[in-house]
Design a protein around this motif. Structure first.
Motif, short mmCIF file in Angstrom:
data_model
loop_
_atom_site.label_atom_id
_atom_site.label_comp_id
_atom_site.label_asym_id
_atom_site.label_seq_id
_atom_site.Cartn_x
_atom_site.Cartn_y
_atom_site.Cartn_z
N THR A 111 6.88 1.66 3.26
CA THR A 111 6.01 2.79 2.91
C THR A 111 4.73 2.76 3.73
O THR A 111 4.26 3.79 4.21
CB THR A 111 5.67 2.76 1.40
OG1 THR A 111 6.88 2.80 0.65
CG2 THR A 111 4.79 3.94 1.02
N GLU A 112 4.18 1.57 3.89
CA GLU A 112 2.95 1.43 4.68
C GLU A 112 3.20 1.80 6.14
O GLU A 112 2.37 2.45 6.78
CB GLU A 112 2.44 -0.02 4.58
CG GLU A 112 1.93 -0.38 3.19
CD GLU A 112 1.61 -1.86 3.05
OE1 GLU A 112 1.90 -2.61 4.02
OE2 GLU A 112 1.09 -2.26 1.99
N GLU A 169 9.47 0.25 -8.45
CA GLU A 169 8.31 -0.26 -9.19
C GLU A 169 8.55 -0.13 -10.70
O GLU A 169 8.27 -1.07 -11.47
CB GLU A 169 7.06 0.51 -8.78
CG GLU A 169 5.76 -0.08 -9.31
CD GLU A 169 4.55 0.65 -8.75
OE1 GLU A 169 3.64 -0.01 -8.23
OE2 GLU A 169 4.54 1.90 -8.81
N GLU A 196 8.50 6.88 -0.58
CA GLU A 196 7.55 6.63 -1.67
C GLU A 196 8.22 6.82 -3.02
O GLU A 196 7.96 6.06 -3.97
CB GLU A 196 6.34 7.56 -1.53
CG GLU A 196 5.32 7.47 -2.66
CD GLU A 196 4.69 6.09 -2.82
OE1 GLU A 196 4.12 5.83 -3.90
OE2 GLU A 196 4.76 5.27 -1.88
N GLU A 198 8.99 -5.28 -2.46
CA GLU A 198 8.10 -5.74 -1.38
C GLU A 198 8.50 -5.14 -0.04
O GLU A 198 7.65 -4.72 0.75
CB GLU A 198 8.14 -7.27 -1.31
CG GLU A 198 7.46 -7.95 -2.49
CD GLU A 198 7.66 -9.46 -2.50
OE1 GLU A 198 8.52 -9.93 -1.70
OE2 GLU A 198 7.00 -10.16 -3.28
N ARG A 227 10.17 3.76 -3.61
CA ARG A 227 9.29 2.64 -3.97
C ARG A 227 8.85 2.74 -5.43
O ARG A 227 8.84 1.73 -6.16
CB ARG A 227 8.06 2.63 -3.06
CG ARG A 227 7.19 1.37 -3.20
CD ARG A 227 5.82 1.58 -2.62
NE ARG A 227 5.05 2.54 -3.40
CZ ARG A 227 4.46 2.25 -4.56
NH1 ARG A 227 4.54 1.03 -5.08
NH2 ARG A 227 3.78 3.18 -5.20
N ARG A 228 8.50 3.95 -5.86
CA ARG A 228 8.08 4.13 -7.26
C ARG A 228 9.23 3.84 -8.22
O ARG A 228 9.02 3.28 -9.30
CB ARG A 228 7.58 5.56 -7.46
CG ARG A 228 6.23 5.83 -6.81
CD ARG A 228 5.79 7.25 -7.04
NE ARG A 228 4.50 7.53 -6.41
CZ ARG A 228 3.90 8.71 -6.42
NH1 ARG A 228 4.50 9.74 -7.03
NH2 ARG A 228 2.75 8.88 -5.82
N LYS A 258 10.22 -2.35 0.37
CA LYS A 258 9.99 -0.91 0.32
C LYS A 258 8.50 -0.59 0.45
O LYS A 258 8.12 0.42 1.08
CB LYS A 258 10.54 -0.33 -0.98
CG LYS A 258 10.65 1.18 -1.00
CD LYS A 258 11.63 1.70 0.04
CE LYS A 258 13.06 1.31 -0.29
NZ LYS A 258 14.03 1.95 0.63
N THR A 259 7.65 -1.44 -0.12
CA THR A 259 6.20 -1.25 0.00
C THR A 259 5.77 -1.38 1.46
O THR A 259 4.95 -0.60 1.95
CB THR A 259 5.45 -2.28 -0.86
OG1 THR A 259 5.83 -2.10 -2.23
CG2 THR A 259 3.95 -2.10 -0.73
#
Length: 258
Positions: A125-126, A71, A64, A119, A67-68, A121-122
Motif C-alpha cells: 500500500t505504501e 486488518e 487499500e 505487513e 489491507r483493511r 499488504k501494508t
C-alpha cells in the motif's frame, strides 16, 4: 460574355491582389483549425498522464481495501485468540484441555499468517501510494506545460482573429473594383482551389495546374475582352505580359496553389 479590355484588366488585377489576401486568409483558417504539433503533443502527454494517474489511484484503492480487510481479519483473530486462551484456562479435564489447546493453536497459527499478510499488504500500500504521488506530480507537470501551450495558442488565435479582420476589410476594398459576374466566378473557383482563383499564363502554361493552354485559348486571352478559364483547373487566366511591373511576377507564380 464580352467586356471592355480596360474593365476586364482592372477586374482581374484586383482579383490578383484579392487572391493574395484569400491565400493568407486560407492559411489563417488552416492554422486556427489545426493546432501546432507541440500543442497536440502536450495535450496527448497530459491525457496519458491523467490516464496513468487514474489507473494508479484505482490500484491504490483496491489494495487499500484488501489491507483493511486483512486488518479487520487480524483484529478478529486477536479476539479469537484471547477467547481461546480464556476458554483453555476454564477447562475441567484433560480432554477439554486438549481440545481447547488445539483450538488456541489453530487461532494463533492463523493470526501469524494474517499478520504476515497484513505487513506485506501494508508495504504494498505504501509503495502504491508513493507511485500515485509520482503520477500526480507527473500530471501537474504536464498540466503546467499544456497550459503554457494553451496560453500561446490563445494568443495566436487572438492575433489570427485580428489579422483576419484586417484582411477582410482590405478584401472588401478590392471586391468593389471587380465586376460582379467576374467576382462570382472567382469565388466559386478559389473555394475549390484553396484560395487560388486566378492563374498567370507564362510561355503558354497555366501556372495554376501547369497544363499547356491550347492555341485558340491563347489567342482569345490576348484580346482581353472575355473571361478565359483554364480547361484543366477552372482558374481565371491572365497573361503575364499584362501584369504591371509593380507586381512581383515570380511571387505570384509561386503563390498559386494546385
Amino acid at each position: 460574355m464580352e467586356f471592355e479590355p480596360a474593365e476586364l484588366k482592372e477586374s482581374i488585377l484586383s482579383l490578383i491582389r484579392l487572391q493574395e489576401i484569400d491565400a493568407l486568409l486560407f492559411q489563417l483558417r488552416e492554422k486556427e483549425r489545426e493546432p501546432a504539433p507541440d500543442f497536440l503533443a502536450a495535450e496527448k502527454k497530459l491525457n496519458e498522464a491523467q490516464r496513468d494517474l487514474k489507473l494508479a489511484e484505482k490500484s491504490e484503492r483496491e489494495i487499500e481495501r484488501e489491507r483493511r480487510s486483512l486488518e479487520l481479519r487480524h483484529i478478529t483473530l486477536q479476539e479469537d485468540v484471547k477467547k481461546a486462551e480464556v476458554k483453555r484456562r476454564e477447562v475441567r479435564n484433560t480432554k477439554e484441555d486438549f481440545s481447547a489447546g488445539r483450538e488456541l493453536e489453530n487461532f494463533q497459527k492463523k493470526l501469524i499468517e494474517v499478520k504476515k499478510m497484513l505487513e506485506e499488504k501494508t508495504l504494498a500500500t505504501e509503495e502504491r501510494s508513493k507511485l500515485t504521488a509520482e503520477k500526480k506530480a507527473a500530471v501537474e507537470e504536464c498540466q503546467k506545460l499544456f497550459q503554457e501551450h494553451q496560453d500561446q495558442r490563445q494568443k495566436e488565435l487572438a492575433e489570427s482573429s485580428n489579422e483576419t479582420a484586417r484582411l477582410m476589410k482590405e478584401r472588401e476594398g478590392y471586391i468593389s473594383k471587380v465586376n460582379e459576374s467576374i467576382f462570382s466566378m472567382y469565388e466559386r473557383v478559389q473555394k475549390l482551389r484553396r484560395g487560388s482563383g486566378v492563374a498567370i499564363v507564362r510561355d503558354s502554361i497555366c501556372h495554376g495546374c501547369f497544363v499547356e493552354i491550347p492555341p485558340q485559348t491563347r489567342g482569345n486571352l490576348k484580346k482581353l475582352n472575355q473571361l478565359i478559364t483554364c480547361s484543366s483547373c477552372s482558374r481565371i487566366l491572365f497573361p503575364e505580359s499584362e501584369l504591371p511591373e509593380a507586381l512581383e511576377t515570380e511571387r505570384l507564380l509561386r503563390g498559386v496553389g494546385s
